[in-house]
Design a protein around this motif. Structure first.
Motif, PDB file in Angstrom:
ATOM      1  N   ALA A  18       0.836  -1.202   0.000  1.00 23.16           N
ATOM      2  CA  ALA A  18       0.000   0.000   0.000  1.00 23.16           C
ATOM      3  C   ALA A  18       0.872   1.254   0.000  1.00 23.16           C
ATOM      4  CB  ALA A  18      -0.931  -0.003   1.209  1.00 23.16           C
ATOM      5  N   GLN A  19       1.998   1.209   0.714  1.00 19.93           N
ATOM      6  CA  GLN A  19       2.923   2.340   0.726  1.00 19.93           C
ATOM      7  C   GLN A  19       3.501   2.600  -0.658  1.00 19.93           C
ATOM      8  OE1 GLN A  19       3.340   4.616   2.844  1.00 19.93           O
ATOM      9  NE2 GLN A  19       4.130   3.982   4.826  1.00 19.93           N
ATOM     10  N   ASP A  20       3.717   1.537  -1.425  1.00 16.15           N
ATOM     11  CA  ASP A  20       4.236   1.697  -2.784  1.00 16.15           C
ATOM     12  C   ASP A  20       3.277   2.524  -3.646  1.00 16.15           C
ATOM     13  OD1 ASP A  20       6.504   0.259  -2.211  1.00 16.15           O
ATOM     14  OD2 ASP A  20       5.747  -1.636  -3.022  1.00 16.15           O
ATOM     15  N   VAL A  21       1.974   2.274  -3.481  1.00 14.03           N
ATOM     16  CA  VAL A  21       0.982   3.034  -4.251  1.00 14.03           C
ATOM     17  C   VAL A  21       1.008   4.504  -3.850  1.00 14.03           C
ATOM     18  CG1 VAL A  21      -1.489   3.318  -4.726  1.00 14.03           C
ATOM     19  CG2 VAL A  21      -0.497   1.025  -4.575  1.00 14.03           C
ATOM     20  N   VAL A  22       1.063   4.764  -2.541  1.00 12.78           N
ATOM     21  CA  VAL A  22       1.114   6.148  -2.055  1.00 12.78           C
ATOM     22  C   VAL A  22       2.372   6.838  -2.561  1.00 12.78           C
ATOM     23  CG1 VAL A  22       1.251   7.602  -0.006  1.00 12.78           C
ATOM     24  CG2 VAL A  22      -0.260   5.612  -0.012  1.00 12.78           C
ATOM     25  N   SER A  23       3.506   6.154  -2.498  1.00 16.13           N
ATOM     26  CA  SER A  23       4.771   6.737  -2.952  1.00 16.13           C
ATOM     27  C   SER A  23       4.718   7.052  -4.447  1.00 16.13           C
ATOM     28  CB  SER A  23       5.928   5.777  -2.663  1.00 16.13           C
ATOM     29  OG  SER A  23       6.071   5.552  -1.276  1.00 16.13           O
ATOM     30  N   HIS A  24       4.102   6.149  -5.214  1.00 20.43           N
ATOM     31  CA  HIS A  24       3.975   6.370  -6.665  1.00 20.43           C
ATOM     32  C   HIS A  24       3.115   7.592  -6.948  1.00 20.43           C
ATOM     33  CE1 HIS A  24       3.938   5.413 -10.894  1.00 20.43           C
ATOM     34  NE2 HIS A  24       2.616   5.334 -10.903  1.00 20.43           N
ATOM     35  N   ASN A  25       2.020   7.738  -6.214  1.00 22.83           N
ATOM     36  CA  ASN A  25       1.163   8.903  -6.397  1.00 22.83           C
ATOM     37  C   ASN A  25       1.901  10.197  -6.059  1.00 22.83           C
ATOM     38  OD1 ASN A  25      -1.054   7.437  -7.268  1.00 22.83           O
ATOM     39  ND2 ASN A  25      -1.974   7.287  -5.243  1.00 22.83           N
ATOM     40  N   LEU A  26       2.604  10.195  -4.932  1.00 25.62           N
ATOM     41  CA  LEU A  26       3.331  11.402  -4.525  1.00 25.62           C
ATOM     42  C   LEU A  26       4.430  11.749  -5.523  1.00 25.62           C
ATOM     43  CD1 LEU A  26       3.630  10.900  -0.664  1.00 25.62           C
ATOM     44  CD2 LEU A  26       2.354  12.696  -1.853  1.00 25.62           C
ATOM     45  N   ALA A  27       5.086  10.727  -6.073  1.00 17.80           N
ATOM     46  CA  ALA A  27       6.154  10.974  -7.044  1.00 17.80           C
ATOM     47  C   ALA A  27       5.609  11.603  -8.325  1.00 17.80           C
ATOM     48  CB  ALA A  27       6.874   9.672  -7.366  1.00 17.80           C
ATOM     49  N   ALA A  29       2.907  13.742  -8.364  1.00 15.34           N
ATOM     50  CA  ALA A  29       2.019  14.850  -7.998  1.00 15.34           C
ATOM     51  C   ALA A  29       2.145  16.025  -8.957  1.00 15.34           C
ATOM     52  CB  ALA A  29       2.310  15.309  -6.573  1.00 15.34           C
ATOM     53  N   ASN A  30       3.278  16.123  -9.658  1.00 15.22           N
ATOM     54  CA  ASN A  30       3.482  17.219 -10.613  1.00 15.22           C
ATOM     55  C   ASN A  30       3.584  16.727 -12.051  1.00 15.22           C
ATOM     56  OD1 ASN A  30       3.606  19.351  -8.643  1.00 15.22           O
ATOM     57  ND2 ASN A  30       5.655  18.644  -8.101  1.00 15.22           N
ATOM     58  N   LYS A  35      -3.147  10.379 -13.344  1.00 17.41           N
ATOM     59  CA  LYS A  35      -4.352  10.020 -12.596  1.00 17.41           C
ATOM     60  C   LYS A  35      -3.960   9.187 -11.373  1.00 17.41           C
ATOM     61  CE  LYS A  35      -6.930  12.117 -15.479  1.00 17.41           C
ATOM     62  NZ  LYS A  35      -7.416  13.440 -15.083  1.00 17.41           N
ATOM     63  N   SER A  36      -4.422   9.623 -10.222  1.00 21.80           N
ATOM     64  CA  SER A  36      -4.071   8.974  -8.959  1.00 21.80           C
ATOM     65  C   SER A  36      -4.538   7.523  -8.941  1.00 21.80           C
ATOM     66  CB  SER A  36      -4.710   9.745  -7.797  1.00 21.80           C
ATOM     67  OG  SER A  36      -4.455   9.116  -6.568  1.00 21.80           O
ATOM     68  N   GLU A  37      -3.658   6.627  -8.474  1.00 20.75           N
ATOM     69  CA  GLU A  37      -4.012   5.223  -8.336  1.00 20.75           C
ATOM     70  C   GLU A  37      -4.690   4.987  -6.985  1.00 20.75           C
ATOM     71  OE1 GLU A  37      -0.705   2.694  -9.097  1.00 20.75           O
ATOM     72  OE2 GLU A  37      -0.340   3.504 -11.100  1.00 20.75           O
ATOM     73  N   LEU A  38      -5.668   4.096  -6.993  1.00 17.56           N
ATOM     74  CA  LEU A  38      -6.456   3.825  -5.800  1.00 17.56           C
ATOM     75  C   LEU A  38      -6.200   2.404  -5.318  1.00 17.56           C
ATOM     76  CD1 LEU A  38      -9.853   5.298  -7.076  1.00 17.56           C
ATOM     77  CD2 LEU A  38      -8.140   6.472  -5.681  1.00 17.56           C
ATOM     78  N   ASP A  39      -6.216   2.225  -3.999  1.00 13.83           N
ATOM     79  CA  ASP A  39      -6.117   0.884  -3.447  1.00 13.83           C
ATOM     80  C   ASP A  39      -6.812   0.855  -2.090  1.00 13.83           C
ATOM     81  OD1 ASP A  39      -4.069   2.325  -2.014  1.00 13.83           O
ATOM     82  OD2 ASP A  39      -3.321   0.383  -1.332  1.00 13.83           O
ATOM     83  N   ALA A  40      -7.053  -0.332  -1.586  1.00 14.70           N
ATOM     84  CA  ALA A  40      -7.692  -0.494  -0.273  1.00 14.70           C
ATOM     85  C   ALA A  40      -7.346  -1.869   0.261  1.00 14.70           C
ATOM     86  CB  ALA A  40      -9.204  -0.327  -0.381  1.00 14.70           C
ATOM     87  N   GLY A 203      -3.008  19.356 -14.928  1.00 13.12           N
ATOM     88  CA  GLY A 203      -2.111  18.903 -13.874  1.00 13.12           C
ATOM     89  C   GLY A 203      -2.537  17.551 -13.317  1.00 13.12           C
ATOM     90  N   SER A 204      -1.690  16.971 -12.507  1.00  5.52           N
ATOM     91  CA  SER A 204      -2.009  15.722 -11.828  1.00  5.52           C
ATOM     92  C   SER A 204      -3.191  15.936 -10.879  1.00  5.52           C
ATOM     93  CB  SER A 204      -0.791  15.239 -11.041  1.00  5.52           C
ATOM     94  OG  SER A 204      -1.125  14.191 -10.172  1.00  5.52           O
ATOM     95  N   ASN A 205      -4.035  14.904 -10.726  1.00  9.66           N
ATOM     96  CA  ASN A 205      -5.158  15.023  -9.792  1.00  9.66           C
ATOM     97  C   ASN A 205      -4.829  14.428  -8.417  1.00  9.66           C
ATOM     98  OD1 ASN A 205      -5.282  12.276 -10.254  1.00  9.66           O
ATOM     99  ND2 ASN A 205      -7.448  12.240 -10.820  1.00  9.66           N
ATOM    100  N   VAL A 206      -3.543  14.167  -8.174  1.00  7.81           N
ATOM    101  CA  VAL A 206      -3.116  13.664  -6.863  1.00  7.81           C
ATOM    102  C   VAL A 206      -3.293  14.761  -5.813  1.00  7.81           C
ATOM    103  CG1 VAL A 206      -1.139  12.869  -5.502  1.00  7.81           C
ATOM    104  CG2 VAL A 206      -1.478  12.025  -7.839  1.00  7.81           C
ATOM    105  N   ASN A 207      -3.855  14.385  -4.676  1.00  9.51           N
ATOM    106  CA  ASN A 207      -3.981  15.298  -3.540  1.00  9.51           C
ATOM    107  C   ASN A 207      -2.807  15.022  -2.596  1.00  9.51           C
ATOM    108  OD1 ASN A 207      -4.603  16.538  -1.072  1.00  9.51           O
ATOM    109  ND2 ASN A 207      -6.804  16.313  -1.376  1.00  9.51           N
ATOM    110  N   PRO A 208      -1.727  15.816  -2.681  1.00  6.98           N
ATOM    111  CA  PRO A 208      -0.530  15.517  -1.877  1.00  6.98           C
ATOM    112  C   PRO A 208      -0.807  15.464  -0.381  1.00  6.98           C
ATOM    113  CG  PRO A 208      -0.038  17.156  -3.570  1.00  6.98           C
ATOM    114  CD  PRO A 208      -1.525  16.987  -3.551  1.00  6.98           C
ATOM    115  N   SER A 209      -1.671  16.344   0.118  1.00  7.70           N
ATOM    116  CA  SER A 209      -1.956  16.358   1.554  1.00  7.70           C
ATOM    117  C   SER A 209      -2.593  15.049   1.996  1.00  7.70           C
ATOM    118  CB  SER A 209      -2.873  17.529   1.907  1.00  7.70           C
ATOM    119  OG  SER A 209      -2.251  18.769   1.606  1.00  7.70           O
TER     120      SER A 209
END
Length: 246
Positions: A18-27, A29-30, A35-40, A203-209
């Protein structure tokens, strides 16, 4: 291996995924058009002997968030953003048709229109080729017009049109090349309702916060799993010593 240790190690592994997905999204962000990847986490029963009530929490991908990112004015003639739903068709490295939202287009030395990764943009008859021009204009409908070198603005002539598609998002899957593909290598039909915003980029739709908050939460969960492993090992060692003493 003690079953409790095994379960804790499995939980730690899933949290790392799950951390890999978050890290990929943050990388990304610009990254233009990303498009942000989703997981659960999904609860799955533990196979094997023992109580059927035991479960593992498994990290699974849920696709991507196709909501539109912020449109930014650039003033660059070859920059385009897709308004609303839709995709730009490009030729993937393996020759198949693929789709992207990244509209920061480029021209090669041979006049081939490509995306930023070098994949040719597809037009009415395949990859788009633009002759040496004094000016290139991309319209809202994807039409590409140019003014030949040495000519005036009144000689603006349409030379091709970017293929814009809008297939069912559920049918699109991201490939190893970072592009979206239809199942089985199929090609989507051009959709005249898809519109571009010329001289703009999405721009990317990733929400960094939100991603940072989730990263912190996952880090704490991981620490709990590691502590569980240590506690289980300590308990196992203590039990072994008692057995040896007896």
């Amino acid at each position: 291996m003690d079953r409790s240790v095994y379960l804790a190690m499995t939980g730690a592994t899933q949290i790392m995924r799950a951390q890999d997905v978050v890290s990929h999204n943050l990388a990304n962000a610009n990254t233009t058009g990303f498009k942000s990847e989703l997981d659960a986490f999904r609860s799955l029963p533990v196979q094997g002997p023992g109580s059927p009530t035991r479960i593992n929490a498994v990290a699974q991908g849920l696709g991507r968030d196709d909501s539109q990112g912020t449109l930014q004015q650039t003033g660059r003639a070859l920059d385009v953003a897709v308004r609303g739903s839709g995709w730009i068709a490009v030729q993937a490295p393996d020759g198949s048709e693929a789709y992207t939202r990244a509209g920061n287009l480029q021209l090669t030395a041979d006049g081939i229109l490509t995306d930023a990764a070098g994949n040719p943009v597809i037009g009415n008859g395949g990859p788009i080729s633009i002759p040496d021009s004094a000016q290139v204009v991309i319209g809202d409908d994807g039409s590409i017009s140019s003014v030949p070198l040495g000519q005036g603005p009144n000689t603006l002539t349409q030379i091709d049109r970017i293929k814009l598609v809008n297939p069912d998002p559920a049918q699109l899957a991201k490939g190893a090349d970072g592009l979206l593909h239809l199942a089985g290598g199929a090609s989507a039909d051009a959709d005249p309702n898809v519109q571009l915003a010329p001289q703009m980029l999405e721009g990317s739709n990733v929400n960094p916060s939100a991603e940072l908050v989730r990263m912190i939460s996952l880090s704490r969960q991981y620490e709990m799993q590691v502590r569980s492993i240590k506690t289980s090992e300590d308990n196992a060692d203590a039990s072994l010593k008692l057995l040896q003493a007896s």
